[in-house]
Design a protein around this motif. Structure first.
Motif, PDB file in Angstrom:
ATOM      1  N   LYS A 217      -0.699   7.702   9.078  1.00 40.35           N
ATOM      2  CA  LYS A 217      -1.328   8.559   9.322  1.00 40.35           C
ATOM      3  C   LYS A 217      -0.927   9.553  10.541  1.00 40.35           C
ATOM      4  CE  LYS A 217      -6.255   9.845   9.856  1.00 40.35           C
ATOM      5  NZ  LYS A 217      -7.825   9.435   9.953  1.00 40.35           N
ATOM      6  N   GLU A 218      -0.595   8.479  11.724  1.00 40.13           N
ATOM      7  CA  GLU A 218      -0.315   9.181  13.057  1.00 40.13           C
ATOM      8  C   GLU A 218       1.117  10.101  12.588  1.00 40.13           C
ATOM      9  OE1 GLU A 218      -1.490   8.976  16.046  1.00 40.13           O
ATOM     10  OE2 GLU A 218      -3.215   8.210  14.965  1.00 40.13           O
ATOM     11  N   LYS A 219       1.998   9.537  11.704  1.00 39.64           N
ATOM     12  CA  LYS A 219       3.172  10.156  11.634  1.00 39.64           C
ATOM     13  C   LYS A 219       2.796  11.667  10.793  1.00 39.64           C
ATOM     14  CE  LYS A 219       6.463   6.304  11.183  1.00 39.64           C
ATOM     15  NZ  LYS A 219       7.657   5.707  10.527  1.00 39.64           N
ATOM     16  N   GLU A 220       2.125  11.632   9.795  1.00 43.72           N
ATOM     17  CA  GLU A 220       1.424  12.728   9.255  1.00 43.72           C
ATOM     18  C   GLU A 220       0.901  13.997  10.352  1.00 43.72           C
ATOM     19  OE1 GLU A 220      -1.320  12.061   6.151  1.00 43.72           O
ATOM     20  OE2 GLU A 220       0.010  10.724   5.112  1.00 43.72           O
ATOM     21  N   ILE A 221       0.169  13.247  11.065  1.00 47.30           N
ATOM     22  CA  ILE A 221      -0.409  14.266  12.214  1.00 47.30           C
ATOM     23  C   ILE A 221       0.743  14.810  13.291  1.00 47.30           C
ATOM     24  CG2 ILE A 221      -1.841  14.350  14.543  1.00 47.30           C
ATOM     25  CD1 ILE A 221      -3.734  12.319  12.878  1.00 47.30           C
ATOM     26  N   TYR A 222       1.748  14.064  13.460  1.00 44.99           N
ATOM     27  CA  TYR A 222       2.687  14.566  14.477  1.00 44.99           C
ATOM     28  C   TYR A 222       3.458  15.654  13.603  1.00 44.99           C
ATOM     29  CZ  TYR A 222       1.345  10.283  16.998  1.00 44.99           C
ATOM     30  OH  TYR A 222       0.774   9.150  17.744  1.00 44.99           O
ATOM     31  N   LYS A 223       3.814  15.290  12.561  1.00 47.49           N
ATOM     32  CA  LYS A 223       4.811  16.262  11.738  1.00 47.49           C
ATOM     33  C   LYS A 223       3.879  17.416  11.600  1.00 47.49           C
ATOM     34  CE  LYS A 223       7.482  12.810   9.110  1.00 47.49           C
ATOM     35  NZ  LYS A 223       7.578  12.086   7.833  1.00 47.49           N
ATOM     36  N   GLU A 224       2.619  17.524  11.078  1.00 47.06           N
ATOM     37  CA  GLU A 224       1.932  18.798  10.992  1.00 47.06           C
ATOM     38  C   GLU A 224       1.963  19.487  12.505  1.00 47.06           C
ATOM     39  OE1 GLU A 224      -0.399  21.745   9.515  1.00 47.06           O
ATOM     40  OE2 GLU A 224       0.710  20.351   8.649  1.00 47.06           O
ATOM     41  N   GLN A 225       1.712  18.920  13.444  1.00 44.65           N
ATOM     42  CA  GLN A 225       1.639  19.280  15.005  1.00 44.65           C
ATOM     43  C   GLN A 225       2.996  20.152  14.953  1.00 44.65           C
ATOM     44  OE1 GLN A 225       1.003  16.117  17.625  1.00 44.65           O
ATOM     45  NE2 GLN A 225      -1.349  16.386  17.376  1.00 44.65           N
ATOM     46  N   CYS A 226       4.098  19.434  14.621  1.00 46.79           N
ATOM     47  CA  CYS A 226       5.640  20.192  14.756  1.00 46.79           C
ATOM     48  C   CYS A 226       5.629  21.313  13.795  1.00 46.79           C
ATOM     49  CB  CYS A 226       6.596  18.957  14.263  1.00 46.79           C
ATOM     50  SG  CYS A 226       7.019  17.774  15.492  1.00 46.79           S
TER      51      CYS A 226
ATOM     52  N   ARG B 110      -7.029  17.306  15.602  1.00 46.46           N
ATOM     53  CA  ARG B 110      -5.910  16.461  16.211  1.00 46.46           C
ATOM     54  C   ARG B 110      -4.598  17.503  15.748  1.00 46.46           C
ATOM     55  NH1 ARG B 110      -4.831  10.477  15.729  1.00 46.46           N
ATOM     56  NH2 ARG B 110      -3.334  11.209  17.241  1.00 46.46           N
ATOM     57  N   GLU B 111      -4.386  17.776  14.453  1.00 40.50           N
ATOM     58  CA  GLU B 111      -3.322  18.432  14.106  1.00 40.50           C
ATOM     59  C   GLU B 111      -3.103  20.028  14.796  1.00 40.50           C
ATOM     60  OE1 GLU B 111      -3.936  18.713   9.850  1.00 40.50           O
ATOM     61  OE2 GLU B 111      -3.283  16.556   9.534  1.00 40.50           O
ATOM     62  N   LYS B 112      -4.306  20.265  15.229  1.00 38.27           N
ATOM     63  CA  LYS B 112      -4.376  21.568  15.738  1.00 38.27           C
ATOM     64  C   LYS B 112      -4.104  21.551  17.319  1.00 38.27           C
ATOM     65  CE  LYS B 112      -7.005  23.680  12.349  1.00 38.27           C
ATOM     66  NZ  LYS B 112      -6.140  24.634  11.627  1.00 38.27           N
TER      67      LYS B 112
ATOM     68  N   ASN C  65       5.907   6.341  19.519  1.00 35.74           N
ATOM     69  CA  ASN C  65       6.114   5.247  20.954  1.00 35.74           C
ATOM     70  C   ASN C  65       5.228   5.493  21.989  1.00 35.74           C
ATOM     71  OD1 ASN C  65       8.406   4.100  19.892  1.00 35.74           O
ATOM     72  ND2 ASN C  65      10.024   5.541  20.670  1.00 35.74           N
ATOM     73  N   ASP C  66       4.595   6.603  22.125  1.00 34.22           N
ATOM     74  CA  ASP C  66       3.710   6.962  23.066  1.00 34.22           C
ATOM     75  C   ASP C  66       2.438   6.388  22.582  1.00 34.22           C
ATOM     76  OD1 ASP C  66       5.510   8.568  24.842  1.00 34.22           O
ATOM     77  OD2 ASP C  66       4.833  10.310  23.974  1.00 34.22           O
ATOM     78  N   PHE C  67       2.100   6.629  21.300  1.00 33.52           N
ATOM     79  CA  PHE C  67       0.902   5.858  20.558  1.00 33.52           C
ATOM     80  C   PHE C  67       0.999   4.513  20.848  1.00 33.52           C
ATOM     81  CE2 PHE C  67      -1.005   4.053  17.194  1.00 33.52           C
ATOM     82  CZ  PHE C  67      -2.043   4.416  17.077  1.00 33.52           C
TER      83      PHE C  67
ATOM     84  N   ILE D 252      10.808  14.052  17.282  1.00 29.03           N
ATOM     85  CA  ILE D 252       9.591  14.279  17.976  1.00 29.03           C
ATOM     86  C   ILE D 252       8.805  13.113  17.373  1.00 29.03           C
ATOM     87  CG2 ILE D 252       7.840  15.846  18.155  1.00 29.03           C
ATOM     88  CD1 ILE D 252       9.769  18.056  18.255  1.00 29.03           C
ATOM     89  N   THR D 253       8.668  12.987  16.434  1.00 26.73           N
ATOM     90  CA  THR D 253       7.479  12.176  15.599  1.00 26.73           C
ATOM     91  C   THR D 253       7.647  10.537  16.256  1.00 26.73           C
ATOM     92  OG1 THR D 253       7.335  13.200  13.621  1.00 26.73           O
ATOM     93  CG2 THR D 253       6.550  10.959  13.564  1.00 26.73           C
TER      94      THR D 253
END
Length: 295
Positions: free
Chosen positions: A218-227, A42-44, A246-248, A240-241
């Motif tokens: 956990k979702e926030k961690e994933i979004y930050k890693e995506q950024c 997911r992060e990738k 909000n989309d989640f 962005i997070t």
């Protein structure tokens, strides 16, 4: 380093929707930890949060039952070996009787339901008789209930692909409770609409306040890693997070979802309109969505 098998790679691929090599590399990086591998994918950007794991290949159906006054409801999943047996009168009668028993006794556990009395015998004893008669292995897989606590409101249901001989049995069932001071036809209509919403859009929670804090984190961690991996400037990560979060919520929280009949109307607005019409606050108190074969 853990040995990664072809079966592990295939399972991760079916769960995540990612490519074979991406799945293998994720498992290697996660040292065989399945959940960690999903998070890495997911992060990738290789996997979707909406993918579900562990679909069974069993046949069977789900059955729902609501009390005549709409105060309590039950829904069960019964598995068998073939679709032919799932359509027999004995199987359908057994499923419908269990849904009713679950609701009447407020039993939200398949194991506990087996111990309940169904007539002169326990459900487990009755099940053995049905197995002997139909000649297939049959299992009571899930049982859930709503209501039965004396609260005000109404429960409605929706059954997808209902069996002609048993319209409360099908491939998917939803029971949903709306808290209201008066059970008018408008309130019942709203509850039915929300049942169809849950069936189609598959929310996991009623509101964003119901999402557990650890899942949000956990979702926030994933979004930050995506950024980070996409090279976005760090000062933009927060905005962005929040947007992704909000989309989640819009995907997984019922009140934040778009109404299936009008994508411009969120469910919380639909609920407010109904409350204004009823002249009193209405609230979704709970729901259960049960689909045949899903974990």
């Amino acid at each position: 380093m853990a040995t990664i098998t072809a079966q592990q790679v295939q399972k991760l691929r079916e769960t995540s929707g990612a490519g074979m090599m991406d799945c293998k590399n994720a498992l290697v990086e996660a040292n065989g930890d399945f959940d960690k591998a999903i998070q890495l994918l997911r992060e990738k950007g290789k996997a979707s949060a909406a993918k579900k794991a562990g679909r069974t290949t069993s046949q069977g159906l789900v059955s729902a039952w609501i009390s005549p006054d709409g105060s309590k409801a039950g829904v069960v999943e019964i598995n068998c070996e073939t679709d032919f047996v799932a359509r027999t009168k004995d199987f359908l009668d057994f499923a419908q009787n269990l849904a009713r028993l679950a609701a009447e006794k407020t039993v939200s556990s398949a194991d506990k339901l087996l111990a309940e009395k169904l007539g002169a015998e326990t459900v487990e004893q009755t099940l053995k008789g049905v197995i002997g008669k139909l000649g297939e292995n049959i299992q009571v897989r899930k049982s859930f209930t709503l209501g039965g606590n004396g609260g005000k409101g109404v429960i409605e249901n929706y059954v997808h692909a209902p069996v002609e001989k048993a319209p409360l049995c099908g491939s998917l069932a939803v029971i949903l409770q709306v808290a209201a001071d008066k059970n008018s036809d408008d309130v019942k209509s709203l509850a039915r609409e929300l049942c169809m919403q849950v069936a189609a859009a598959n929310p996991k929670w009623i509101s964003k306040e119901d999402v557990p804090a650890d899942i949000v984190a956990k979702e926030k961690e994933i979004y930050k890693e995506q950024c980070r991996q996409s090279g976005k400037p760090e000062q933009a990560w927060g905005k962005i997070t929040e947007g992704k979060l909000n989309d989640f919520y819009k995907q997984f929280c019922l009140l934040e979802q778009s109404y299936i009949r009008d994508s411009k109307t969120p469910i919380n607005s639909l609920l407010k309109q109904a409350s204004d019409k009823a002249g009193a606050p209405l609230a979704v108190k709970g729901f259960v969505r049960l689909k045949m074969g899903e974990e």
